[in-house]
Design a protein around this motif. Structure first.
Motif, mmCIF file in Angstrom:
data_model
loop_
_atom_site.group_PDB
_atom_site.id
_atom_site.type_symbol
_atom_site.label_atom_id
_atom_site.label_comp_id
_atom_site.label_asym_id
_atom_site.label_seq_id
_atom_site.Cartn_x
_atom_site.Cartn_y
_atom_site.Cartn_z
ATOM 1 N N GLY A 24 0.816 -1.210 0.000
ATOM 2 C CA GLY A 24 0.000 0.000 0.000
ATOM 3 C C GLY A 24 0.849 1.258 0.000
ATOM 4 O O GLY A 24 0.394 2.321 -0.420
ATOM 5 N N ARG A 25 2.100 1.141 0.440
ATOM 6 C CA ARG A 25 3.047 2.262 0.443
ATOM 7 C C ARG A 25 4.423 1.866 -0.059
ATOM 8 O O ARG A 25 5.093 2.631 -0.726
ATOM 9 C CB ARG A 25 3.197 2.829 1.853
ATOM 10 N N ASN A 26 4.867 0.660 0.295
ATOM 11 C CA ASN A 26 6.215 0.199 -0.024
ATOM 12 C C ASN A 26 6.152 -1.050 -0.881
ATOM 13 O O ASN A 26 5.172 -1.790 -0.842
ATOM 14 C CB ASN A 26 6.984 -0.111 1.271
ATOM 15 N N GLY A 27 7.231 -1.283 -1.622
ATOM 16 C CA GLY A 27 7.285 -2.474 -2.454
ATOM 17 C C GLY A 27 8.650 -3.133 -2.392
ATOM 18 O O GLY A 27 9.658 -2.477 -2.119
ATOM 19 N N TRP A 28 8.653 -4.440 -2.646
ATOM 20 C CA TRP A 28 9.889 -5.217 -2.613
ATOM 21 C C TRP A 28 9.872 -6.268 -3.707
ATOM 22 O O TRP A 28 8.817 -6.746 -4.114
ATOM 23 C CB TRP A 28 10.041 -5.937 -1.270
ATOM 24 N N LEU A 29 11.054 -6.653 -4.124
ATOM 25 C CA LEU A 29 11.237 -7.756 -5.057
ATOM 26 C C LEU A 29 12.274 -8.685 -4.442
ATOM 27 O O LEU A 29 13.381 -8.251 -4.104
ATOM 28 C CB LEU A 29 11.731 -7.238 -6.417
ATOM 29 N N ALA A 40 14.308 -3.237 -2.172
ATOM 30 C CA ALA A 40 13.223 -2.282 -1.955
ATOM 31 C C ALA A 40 12.986 -1.569 -3.291
ATOM 32 O O ALA A 40 13.922 -1.089 -3.924
ATOM 33 C CB ALA A 40 13.595 -1.286 -0.872
ATOM 34 N N VAL A 41 11.759 -1.524 -3.737
ATOM 35 C CA VAL A 41 11.407 -0.916 -5.010
ATOM 36 C C VAL A 41 11.093 0.555 -4.758
ATOM 37 O O VAL A 41 10.421 0.905 -3.792
ATOM 38 C CB VAL A 41 10.201 -1.644 -5.645
ATOM 39 N N ALA A 42 11.583 1.430 -5.641
ATOM 40 C CA ALA A 42 11.389 2.867 -5.464
ATOM 41 C C ALA A 42 11.048 3.527 -6.799
ATOM 42 O O ALA A 42 11.086 2.889 -7.852
ATOM 43 C CB ALA A 42 12.663 3.480 -4.881
ATOM 44 N N GLY A 43 10.729 4.789 -6.734
ATOM 45 C CA GLY A 43 10.504 5.598 -7.928
ATOM 46 C C GLY A 43 9.388 5.079 -8.809
ATOM 47 O O GLY A 43 8.342 4.639 -8.340
ATOM 48 N N GLY A 44 9.634 5.112 -10.112
ATOM 49 C CA GLY A 44 8.637 4.685 -11.085
ATOM 50 C C GLY A 44 8.253 3.226 -10.961
ATOM 51 O O GLY A 44 7.101 2.855 -11.225
ATOM 52 N N ASP A 45 9.189 2.384 -10.552
ATOM 53 C CA ASP A 45 8.863 0.967 -10.372
ATOM 54 C C ASP A 45 7.872 0.779 -9.226
ATOM 55 O O ASP A 45 6.967 -0.051 -9.299
ATOM 56 C CB ASP A 45 10.130 0.142 -10.130
ATOM 57 N N LEU A 46 8.020 1.571 -8.167
ATOM 58 C CA LEU A 46 7.074 1.521 -7.058
ATOM 59 C C LEU A 46 5.695 1.985 -7.525
ATOM 60 O O LEU A 46 4.675 1.397 -7.175
ATOM 61 C CB LEU A 46 7.570 2.371 -5.889
ATOM 62 N N ASP A 47 5.670 3.048 -8.340
ATOM 63 C CA ASP A 47 4.403 3.515 -8.901
ATOM 64 C C ASP A 47 3.744 2.426 -9.738
ATOM 65 O O ASP A 47 2.530 2.261 -9.713
ATOM 66 C CB ASP A 47 4.615 4.756 -9.771
ATOM 67 N N GLY A 48 4.542 1.665 -10.479
ATOM 68 C CA GLY A 48 4.012 0.566 -11.287
ATOM 69 C C GLY A 48 3.387 -0.513 -10.417
ATOM 70 O O GLY A 48 2.323 -1.046 -10.747
#
Length: 176
Positions: A24-29, A40-48
């Motif tokens: 909902g706020r953060n992402g990981w791969l 930790a996924v950030a920037g445009g990849d997090l938006d995706g």
């Protein structure tokens, strides 16, 4: 997936499991044979990841982006589609293609900015089936600059309780 915007995808392969999570706020791969076992996924990849989580629930399409504008109708695989495009909170541009006859989402193309220019990701949706009165895609084909994945679901259950831990930072994968 859990409304409004949480999603975890686990892909089982012969070299080990890969997990992509958005809470909902953060992402990981997390994937085997990578320089960093959990990234930790950030920037445009997090938006995706956020766009994908929102689109897991058809009623959330309007929340994917703002500043919606209607594009010129076109066709995909000889089917007429209606086109709308919007801009997400983090700057991601999402273009959605809806089947003109059924109204179902058949394609998403999103663009994120990078130091080398805009990078596209395309997701094609198919094999729609009824789940608790809602049509959901059971197949996604995701294409990006250097790869393609196809996800095929065998079962979808509505309104199932899902532990919050399923959307937390995944553990480092074990290579097989």
């Amino acid at each position: 997936a859990k409304a409004p915007n949480q999603k975890t995808t686990v892909i089982h392969s012969s070299s080990g499991d890969s997990t992509t999570t958005f809470d909902g706020r953060n992402g990981w791969l997390a994937a085997p044979h990578r320089p960093v076992p959990v990234l930790a996924v950030a920037g445009g990849d997090l938006d995706g990841l956020r766009v994908d989580a929102e689109l897991a629930f058809p009623a959330r399409v309007k929340q994917v982006a703002s500043k919606w504008r209607v594009g010129r109708p076109t066709s995909i695989d000889q089917r007429d589609v209606q086109v709308v495009q919007g801009t997400g909170a983090g700057g991601v541009t999402a273009t959605l293609f809806f089947d003109a006859e059924t109204g179902l989402l058949v394609r998403q193309i999103r663009y994120v900015e990078s130091p080398v220019g805009r990078i596209p990701t395309q997701v094609d949706y198919s094999d729609y089936r009824d789940v608790a009165g809602v049509k959901l895609p059971f197949k996604w084909t995701m294409t990006w600059l250097d790869g393609r994945d196809t996800i095929e679901l065998s079962e979808v259950r509505a309104n199932v309780a899902i532990e919050a831990a399923r959307f937390a930072r995944p553990a480092a994968p074990r290579a097989q």
